[in-house]
Enzyme design. Structure first.
Site, PDB file in Angstrom:
ATOM      1  N   LYS A 172      25.055  87.220  54.658  1.00  0.00           N
ATOM      2  CA  LYS A 172      26.362  86.567  54.709  1.00  0.00           C
ATOM      3  C   LYS A 172      27.444  87.628  54.556  1.00  0.00           C
ATOM      4  O   LYS A 172      27.688  88.141  53.466  1.00  0.00           O
ATOM      5  CB  LYS A 172      26.519  85.549  53.568  1.00  0.00           C
ATOM      6  CG  LYS A 172      27.777  84.718  53.751  1.00  0.00           C
ATOM      7  CD  LYS A 172      28.414  84.266  52.455  1.00  0.00           C
ATOM      8  CE  LYS A 172      29.479  85.170  51.938  1.00  0.00           C
ATOM      9  NZ  LYS A 172      30.647  85.392  52.795  1.00  0.00           N
ATOM     10  N   GLU A 247      26.309  95.188  42.912  1.00  0.00           N
ATOM     11  CA  GLU A 247      27.148  96.396  42.999  1.00  0.00           C
ATOM     12  C   GLU A 247      28.582  95.902  42.979  1.00  0.00           C
ATOM     13  O   GLU A 247      29.001  95.183  43.883  1.00  0.00           O
ATOM     14  CB  GLU A 247      26.883  97.165  44.297  1.00  0.00           C
ATOM     15  CG  GLU A 247      25.460  97.675  44.463  1.00  0.00           C
ATOM     16  CD  GLU A 247      25.055  98.694  43.414  1.00  0.00           C
ATOM     17  OE1 GLU A 247      25.931  99.271  42.745  1.00  0.00           O
ATOM     18  OE2 GLU A 247      23.841  98.878  43.239  1.00  0.00           O
ATOM     19  N   CYS A 281      35.357 101.091  46.892  1.00  0.00           N
ATOM     20  CA  CYS A 281      34.917 100.808  45.520  1.00  0.00           C
ATOM     21  C   CYS A 281      34.945 102.090  44.694  1.00  0.00           C
ATOM     22  O   CYS A 281      35.090 102.058  43.480  1.00  0.00           O
ATOM     23  CB  CYS A 281      33.516 100.211  45.530  1.00  0.00           C
ATOM     24  SG  CYS A 281      32.392 101.120  46.572  1.00  0.00           S
ATOM     25  N   GLU A 382      41.039  97.177  37.914  1.00  0.00           N
ATOM     26  CA  GLU A 382      40.885  97.603  39.318  1.00  0.00           C
ATOM     27  C   GLU A 382      42.051  97.044  40.138  1.00  0.00           C
ATOM     28  O   GLU A 382      42.240  95.827  40.214  1.00  0.00           O
ATOM     29  CB  GLU A 382      39.554  97.091  39.885  1.00  0.00           C
ATOM     30  CG  GLU A 382      39.283  97.637  41.283  1.00  0.00           C
ATOM     31  CD  GLU A 382      37.953  97.165  41.879  1.00  0.00           C
ATOM     32  OE1 GLU A 382      37.642  95.959  41.775  1.00  0.00           O
ATOM     33  OE2 GLU A 382      37.238  98.002  42.466  1.00  0.00           O
TER      34      GLU A 382
HETATM   35  P1  NAP Z   1      34.462  89.445  46.531  1.00  0.00           P
HETATM   36  O1  NAP Z   1      35.666  88.591  46.660  1.00  0.00           O
HETATM   37  O2  NAP Z   1      33.722  89.422  45.261  1.00  0.00           O
HETATM   38  O3  NAP Z   1      33.524  89.040  47.754  1.00  0.00           O
HETATM   39  C1  NAP Z   1      32.324  89.718  48.035  1.00  0.00           C
HETATM   40  C2  NAP Z   1      31.390  88.801  48.794  1.00  0.00           C
HETATM   41  O4  NAP Z   1      31.018  87.728  47.921  1.00  0.00           O
HETATM   42  C3  NAP Z   1      32.021  88.150  50.021  1.00  0.00           C
HETATM   43  O5  NAP Z   1      31.056  88.017  51.031  1.00  0.00           O
HETATM   44  C4  NAP Z   1      32.441  86.792  49.501  1.00  0.00           C
HETATM   45  O6  NAP Z   1      32.533  85.815  50.509  1.00  0.00           O
HETATM   46  C5  NAP Z   1      31.277  86.494  48.566  1.00  0.00           C
HETATM   47  N1  NAP Z   1      31.577  85.475  47.549  1.00  0.00           N
HETATM   48  C6  NAP Z   1      32.775  85.068  47.088  1.00  0.00           C
HETATM   49  N2  NAP Z   1      32.611  84.072  46.183  1.00  0.00           N
HETATM   50  C7  NAP Z   1      31.282  83.854  46.075  1.00  0.00           C
HETATM   51  C8  NAP Z   1      30.484  82.942  45.324  1.00  0.00           C
HETATM   52  N3  NAP Z   1      31.024  82.062  44.494  1.00  0.00           N
HETATM   53  N4  NAP Z   1      29.137  82.984  45.476  1.00  0.00           N
HETATM   54  C9  NAP Z   1      28.565  83.888  46.308  1.00  0.00           C
HETATM   55  N5  NAP Z   1      29.271  84.768  47.059  1.00  0.00           N
HETATM   56  C10 NAP Z   1      30.617  84.752  46.934  1.00  0.00           C
HETATM   57  O7  NAP Z   1      34.822  90.979  46.813  1.00  0.00           O
HETATM   58  P2  NAP Z   1      35.685  91.580  47.992  1.00  0.00           P
HETATM   59  O8  NAP Z   1      37.127  91.302  47.713  1.00  0.00           O
HETATM   60  O9  NAP Z   1      35.112  91.144  49.302  1.00  0.00           O
HETATM   61  O10 NAP Z   1      35.369  93.140  47.855  1.00  0.00           O
HETATM   62  C11 NAP Z   1      36.068  93.988  47.020  1.00  0.00           C
HETATM   63  C12 NAP Z   1      35.310  94.247  45.725  1.00  0.00           C
HETATM   64  O11 NAP Z   1      34.027  94.758  46.017  1.00  0.00           O
HETATM   65  C13 NAP Z   1      35.971  95.282  44.851  1.00  0.00           C
HETATM   66  O12 NAP Z   1      35.911  94.876  43.515  1.00  0.00           O
HETATM   67  C14 NAP Z   1      35.114  96.531  45.071  1.00  0.00           C
HETATM   68  O13 NAP Z   1      35.162  97.469  44.025  1.00  0.00           O
HETATM   69  C15 NAP Z   1      33.774  95.922  45.231  1.00  0.00           C
HETATM   70  N6  NAP Z   1      32.855  96.821  45.931  1.00  0.00           N
HETATM   71  C16 NAP Z   1      31.850  97.404  45.212  1.00  0.00           C
HETATM   72  C17 NAP Z   1      30.974  98.297  45.830  1.00  0.00           C
HETATM   73  C18 NAP Z   1      29.847  98.944  45.066  1.00  0.00           C
HETATM   74  O14 NAP Z   1      28.901  99.402  45.698  1.00  0.00           O
HETATM   75  N7  NAP Z   1      29.900  99.005  43.755  1.00  0.00           N
HETATM   76  C19 NAP Z   1      31.136  98.574  47.193  1.00  0.00           C
HETATM   77  C20 NAP Z   1      32.175  97.955  47.886  1.00  0.00           C
HETATM   78  C21 NAP Z   1      33.021  97.070  47.244  1.00  0.00           C
HETATM   79  P3  NAP Z   1      33.925  85.372  51.204  1.00  0.00           P
HETATM   80  O15 NAP Z   1      34.916  86.453  50.950  1.00  0.00           O
HETATM   81  O16 NAP Z   1      33.575  85.215  52.612  1.00  0.00           O
HETATM   82  O17 NAP Z   1      34.287  84.078  50.563  1.00  0.00           O
END
Ligand code: NAP
Length: 492
Positions: A172, A247, A281, A382
């Site tokens: 997904k 992650e 990230c 963050e």
């Molecule tokens: P996010 O809002 O947490 O979303 C990540 C993924 O989770 C998306 O596919 C999102 O789907 C899904 N999601 C949202 N709510 C969910 C739920 N209740 N149950 C299951 N899945 C759910 O994060 P983002 O804004 O896309 O990405 C930015 C964040 O990712 C930052 O905090 C960054 O630091 C972190 N990140 C970490 C790494 C690492 O390796 N440590 C790498 C890259 C990014 P939808 O958006 O489609 O709803």
């Protein structure tokens, strides 16, 4: 154009599904529409993946790896096209887009090599005429949930080890960036992966993500995203006794000591802080600088920041692209206002950018704060945008303490010419990744990727360590003595 799910080796038709627009953050244009799937779609994909997995696990691993070589070859052939799609849907500048696609290509070839390794252990038994070994066994159907900031690389870190190890997957992608997943599904289809091995289901985290975590036939959830969402994924996954690999967020710092090459440090800081408009990230959002060189470093940063061209990432001369959407702009600006209220000194930037040349995209000015207190909100939380906070310290010990004071532990870096300080720092910095004389970004795919504390829950993407997420260890004892030998008892 409407993007539909790829399930069981074919494209689902539109049916009565709802769709949402995918927008180019550089100019607000609609690029396509993507399906908002539901529980039914997830269930259909899981059924297909479960059927396929039994056969797939019996395909010899080197043969499974052959598909990865083909995937890597096609990605290489289409590198420029994929990078253009990536920049359009996500906004990072084209040079970084190419870099991200290259990461996926590297991962394909690297994991294909694992098809001829997947090493276990053979060890001596404590008993005579007995053989002992351990092997990696596939787990079954795995669920991959990925964020928008690396729409392809992160998915390759997860899906390639999953399939080479004999699992099948449901992916997904983030709703903001489904186009790269669509391009990858086309590649999975073209290389002829058996139906059901690779499945892509589009839709929101709340609907599709939840359905995946709760589905009894998905055994592993590998998630990358924010710490807030990750905590929820872990809680829900825990209730269903899932193996959950997380992650999550970061608050990464560069330490600059008083013996550092300051030009190099400034260059490393800007690349780490403003690349991908601060939305990696591993982005550097804190600079912990020794008091003796603070003024000089500020001057160098301000000087180098003048050269940052802002605009549409497809323009080769642009260095900083847009942020992902309007709410990201609002969040970043909100933090800048918080920083000012907290008493930090704004040296540069601090504005939402508008203007004819920016054509309605979501742009934020690269921003530099100094005199930031280590425990203030802009130094602890963050921000995920192009904002740097300079924090002054007196010693290496203090620098390490400040680095480790945050709730996250992804990446850290130190600029110094003193080998003793460098080695002490790499030992004491509490992060999953440490750089010496480089910024906080630039991971290579054959090393483990992930972090400590609020960044992760002990698993790693990438490198051989990724195989641990997608395999179970199986220990096998073969007794060829012809009699019953009891371990720990019949030892004479
Ligand atoms: P996010 O809002 O947490 O979303 C990540 C993924 O989770 C998306 O596919 C999102 O789907 C899904 N999601 C949202 N709510 C969910 C739920 N209740 N149950 C299951 N899945 C759910 O994060 P983002 O804004 O896309 O990405 C930015 C964040 O990712 C930052 O905090 C960054 O630091 C972190 N990140 C970490 C790494 C690492 O390796 N440590 C790498 C890259 C990014 P939808 O958006 O489609 O709803």
């Amino acid at each position: 154009m409407k993007l539909n799910n790829y399930i069981n080796g074919s494209w689902q038709d539109a049916g009565g599904a709802d769709y949402t627009a995918v927008v180019n953050p550089a100019n607000g244009e609609t690029l396509c529409e993507v399906r908002l799937s539901g529980m039914q779609d997830v269930d259909e994909a899981v059924k297909a993946a479960k059927r396929a997995q039994k056969e797939w696990a019996l395909v010899p691993a080197p043969k499974r790896a052959d598909y990865l070589y083909e995937i890597g070859r096609l990605m290489k052939e289409r590198k420029e096209h994929l990078a253009q799609v990536l920049t359009k849907e996500m906004g990072k500048v084209i040079e970084e887009g190419r870099g991200e696609v290259q990461e996926g290509i590297d991962m394909a070839f690297y994991m294909a090599g694992e098809g001829r390794r997947l090493f276990g252990e053979t060890v001596p038994s404590e008993l005579k005429d007995k053989f002992a070994m351990s092997v990696r066994a596939p787990i079954g159907v795995v669920g991959l949930i990925t964020p928008w900031n690396f729409p392809v690389a992160i998915a390759t870190w997860k899906s390639f080890p999953a399939i080479v190890a004999g699992n099948t997957f449901i992916w997904k992608p983030a709703t903001e960036t489904p186009m790269m997943a669509y391009e990858m599904a086309k590649i999975f289809d073209e290389v002829g992966l058996p139906p059901g091995v690779a499945n892509v289901v589009f839709g929101s985290g709340g609907e599709v993500g939840t359905a995946m975590i709760e589905h009894p036939d998905i055994r592993v959830i590998s998630f990358t995203g924010s710490t807030e969402t990750g905590r929820h994924v872990a809680e829900l996954g825990g209730r269903h006794l899932k193996k959950v690999s997380l992650e999550m967020g970061g608050k990464n710092a560069v330490i600059v000591m008083n013996d550092a090459d300051l030009d190099l440090a400034a260059e490393g800081i800007l690349w780490s802080a403003f690349g991908t408009a601060g939305q990696r990230c591993t982005a550097c959002s804190r600079v912990i600088v020794h008091r003796d060189v603070k003024k000089e470093l500020e001057e160098r940063l301000l000087e180098q920041m003048k050269g940052l061209t802002i605009g549409d990432g497809l323009d080769e001369s642009v260095k900083v692209g847009p942020v992902i959407n309007a709410s990201a702009l609002e969040k970043i600006h909100g933090y800048v206002e918080i920083g000012k209220k907290e008493g930090a000194k704004l040296l540069a930037g601090g504005n939402v950018l508008e203007g004819d040349s920016l054509k309605g995209g979501y742009y934020y000015e690269p921003t530099l704060f100094t005199d930031v207190k280590w425990d203030s909100r802009i130094a602890q939380e963050e921000i995920f945008g192009p904002v740097i906070s300079l924090i002054e310290v007196d010693s290496l010990d203090e620098a390490i303490e400040v680095n480790n004071s945050v709730a996250y532990g992804l990446s850290s870096s130190i600029f110094t010419r003193d080998v003793n300080q460098a080695f002490r720092a790499q030992r004491d910095l509490d992060t999953g990744i440490v750089y010496v004389n480089a910024g906080t970004t630039g991971a290579e795919i054959h090393l483990p990727f992930g972090g400590t504390k609020g960044t992760g829950n002990g698993h790693r993407d990438s490198g051989v360590a990724a195989l641990d997420v997608f395999t179970e260890w199986k220990s096998i004892y073969v007794d060829y003595s012809g009699k019953l030998q009891r371990a720990q008892i019949d030892t004479e």
